[in-house]
Scaffold this motif. Structure first.
Motif, PDB file in Angstrom:
ATOM      1  N   LYS A 268       3.889   7.438  -6.413  1.00 22.20           N
ATOM      2  CA  LYS A 268       3.466   6.952  -5.100  1.00 22.20           C
ATOM      3  C   LYS A 268       4.602   6.206  -4.399  1.00 22.20           C
ATOM      4  O   LYS A 268       5.352   5.469  -5.023  1.00 22.20           O
ATOM      5  CB  LYS A 268       2.268   6.006  -5.250  1.00 22.20           C
TER       6      LYS A 268
ATOM      7  N   TYR B 163      -6.804  12.320   2.586  1.00 20.31           N
ATOM      8  CA  TYR B 163      -5.445  12.713   2.226  1.00 20.31           C
ATOM      9  C   TYR B 163      -5.159  14.149   2.669  1.00 20.31           C
ATOM     10  O   TYR B 163      -5.992  15.041   2.468  1.00 20.31           O
ATOM     11  CB  TYR B 163      -5.235  12.622   0.710  1.00 20.31           C
TER      12      TYR B 163
ATOM     13  N   ASN C  29      -0.547  12.909   1.321  1.00 22.83           N
ATOM     14  CA  ASN C  29      -0.254  11.828   2.260  1.00 22.83           C
ATOM     15  C   ASN C  29      -1.556  11.284   2.827  1.00 22.83           C
ATOM     16  O   ASN C  29      -2.371  12.043   3.369  1.00 22.83           O
ATOM     17  CB  ASN C  29       0.643  12.328   3.391  1.00 22.83           C
ATOM     18  N   LYS C  30      -1.742   9.977   2.690  1.00 19.68           N
ATOM     19  CA  LYS C  30      -2.974   9.355   3.165  1.00 19.68           C
ATOM     20  C   LYS C  30      -2.959   9.222   4.678  1.00 19.68           C
ATOM     21  O   LYS C  30      -2.009   8.713   5.272  1.00 19.68           O
ATOM     22  CB  LYS C  30      -3.154   7.982   2.532  1.00 19.68           C
ATOM     23  N   ILE C  31      -4.029   9.708   5.308  1.00 17.58           N
ATOM     24  CA  ILE C  31      -4.220   9.603   6.757  1.00 17.58           C
ATOM     25  C   ILE C  31      -5.605   9.009   6.985  1.00 17.58           C
ATOM     26  O   ILE C  31      -6.617   9.666   6.739  1.00 17.58           O
ATOM     27  CB  ILE C  31      -4.091  10.970   7.446  1.00 17.58           C
ATOM     28  N   LYS C  32      -5.628   7.751   7.396  1.00 12.80           N
ATOM     29  CA  LYS C  32      -6.880   7.001   7.544  1.00 12.80           C
ATOM     30  C   LYS C  32      -7.609   6.952   6.209  1.00 12.80           C
ATOM     31  O   LYS C  32      -7.113   6.383   5.258  1.00 12.80           O
ATOM     32  CB  LYS C  32      -7.738   7.608   8.661  1.00 12.80           C
ATOM     33  N   ASN C  33      -8.776   7.597   6.087  1.00 10.82           N
ATOM     34  CA  ASN C  33      -9.569   7.485   4.858  1.00 10.82           C
ATOM     35  C   ASN C  33      -9.515   8.739   3.992  1.00 10.82           C
ATOM     36  O   ASN C  33     -10.299   8.867   3.046  1.00 10.82           O
ATOM     37  CB  ASN C  33     -11.032   7.174   5.198  1.00 10.82           C
TER      38      ASN C  33
ATOM     39  N   GLU D 181       2.287  10.471  -1.900  1.00 10.62           N
ATOM     40  CA  GLU D 181       2.289  10.796  -3.325  1.00 10.62           C
ATOM     41  C   GLU D 181       3.017  12.129  -3.528  1.00 10.62           C
ATOM     42  O   GLU D 181       2.659  13.134  -2.915  1.00 10.62           O
ATOM     43  CB  GLU D 181       0.861  10.892  -3.860  1.00 10.62           C
TER      44      GLU D 181
ATOM     45  N   LYS E  48       0.841  -1.187   0.000  1.00 13.53           N
ATOM     46  CA  LYS E  48       0.000   0.000   0.000  1.00 13.53           C
ATOM     47  C   LYS E  48       0.881   1.245   0.000  1.00 13.53           C
ATOM     48  O   LYS E  48       1.870   1.314   0.726  1.00 13.53           O
ATOM     49  CB  LYS E  48      -0.922   0.000   1.228  1.00 13.53           C
ATOM     50  N   TYR E  49       0.499   2.228  -0.804  1.00 13.60           N
ATOM     51  CA  TYR E  49       1.281   3.454  -0.927  1.00 13.60           C
ATOM     52  C   TYR E  49       0.479   4.620  -0.357  1.00 13.60           C
ATOM     53  O   TYR E  49      -0.619   4.902  -0.817  1.00 13.60           O
ATOM     54  CB  TYR E  49       1.636   3.708  -2.389  1.00 13.60           C
ATOM     55  N   ASN E  50       1.040   5.277   0.654  1.00 12.28           N
ATOM     56  CA  ASN E  50       0.336   6.365   1.320  1.00 12.28           C
ATOM     57  C   ASN E  50       0.847   7.750   0.928  1.00 12.28           C
ATOM     58  O   ASN E  50       0.145   8.737   1.098  1.00 12.28           O
ATOM     59  CB  ASN E  50       0.449   6.204   2.845  1.00 12.28           C
TER      60      ASN E  50
END
Length: 217
Positions: A216, A70, A64-68, A32, A28-30
């Motif tokens: 990513k 970005y 940057n993905k944080i939980k659900n 970008e 999984k890539y969080n």
């Protein structure tokens, strides 16, 4: 300069894509990291993108993905010096120092196999200083200085196209409500002659006509 950035960006993308193909397990890539390539494409296609870039100047992008959702960040800078010499009147030097940043939140919905719809909101800040120095042959030096400090906020909506596991193209639209202060100064031989301050307010609308590429991690 932007062509060099893009070359390095694509070289890194090729390396990480090749490395991923050697991995057995999916990852999984969080994070970008993106680059606005509108100006480069316009120069290659010999078209004029200035009107687009006035509204969408953000060159360096990060999500940057944080939980659900970005966290999204954008940054740009413009630093320019131009000097003109006149035959009988003297010379003029123009200096531009401009930097802007945005930070916001983004939500995404998968709508097709390779496409994502995203939406959210940004906070933005812009600092813009323009100085014009005129030296005439009589020995008088005059300066005009204009400084903008602006803050804003507004909604965004856009579309991602994922053409590889770690690469995607993105375009977006936004409406920013912006307010701040403008300071104007006039100096003769470094002596302040006039200084004015006034409030500024405007609304900027960006149509989805710029293009960014993301890698990513």
């Amino acid at each position: 300069m932007k062509k060099s950035f893009l070359f390095v960006f694509l070289a890194i993308a090729t390396l990480v894509q090749a490395q991923e193909q050697e991995q057995a397990l999916p990852k999984k890539y969080n994070l970008e990291i993106g680059l606005n390539i509108t100006r480069l494409l316009a120069s290659v296609l010999a078209t004029n993108s200035n009107s687009i870039l006035v509204n969408d100047p953000y060159t360096f992008l990060l999500k940057n993905k944080i939980k659900n959702n970005y966290l999204r960040i954008g940054l740009y800078g413009n630093f320019d010096i131009k000097k003109e010499v006149f035959d009988f009147n003297g010379d003029r030097t123009s200096k531009i120092n401009k930097i802007g940043t945005r930070i916001g939140i983004e939500y995404r919905n998968q709508i097709m196999n390779h496409f994502e719809l995203f939406y959210g909101a940004d906070l933005i800040y812009v600092y813009d200083k323009e100085k014009v120095i005129f030296n005439d042959f009589s020995g008088i030096t005059s300066q005009t200085i204009t400084i903008f400090n602006k803050f804003g906020a507004g909604p965004i909506v856009g579309l991602n196209y994922k053409f590889a596991k770690r690469l995607m193209l993105s375009t977006e639209s936004s409406i920013y409500i912006i307010g701040g202060q403008e300071t104007d100064k006039l100096l003769n031989n470094n002596v302040l002659v006039k200084s004015d301050k006034k409030d500024v307010f405007n609304i900027t609308h960006l149509v989805p006509s710029s293009l960014s590429i993301y890698l990513k991690f």
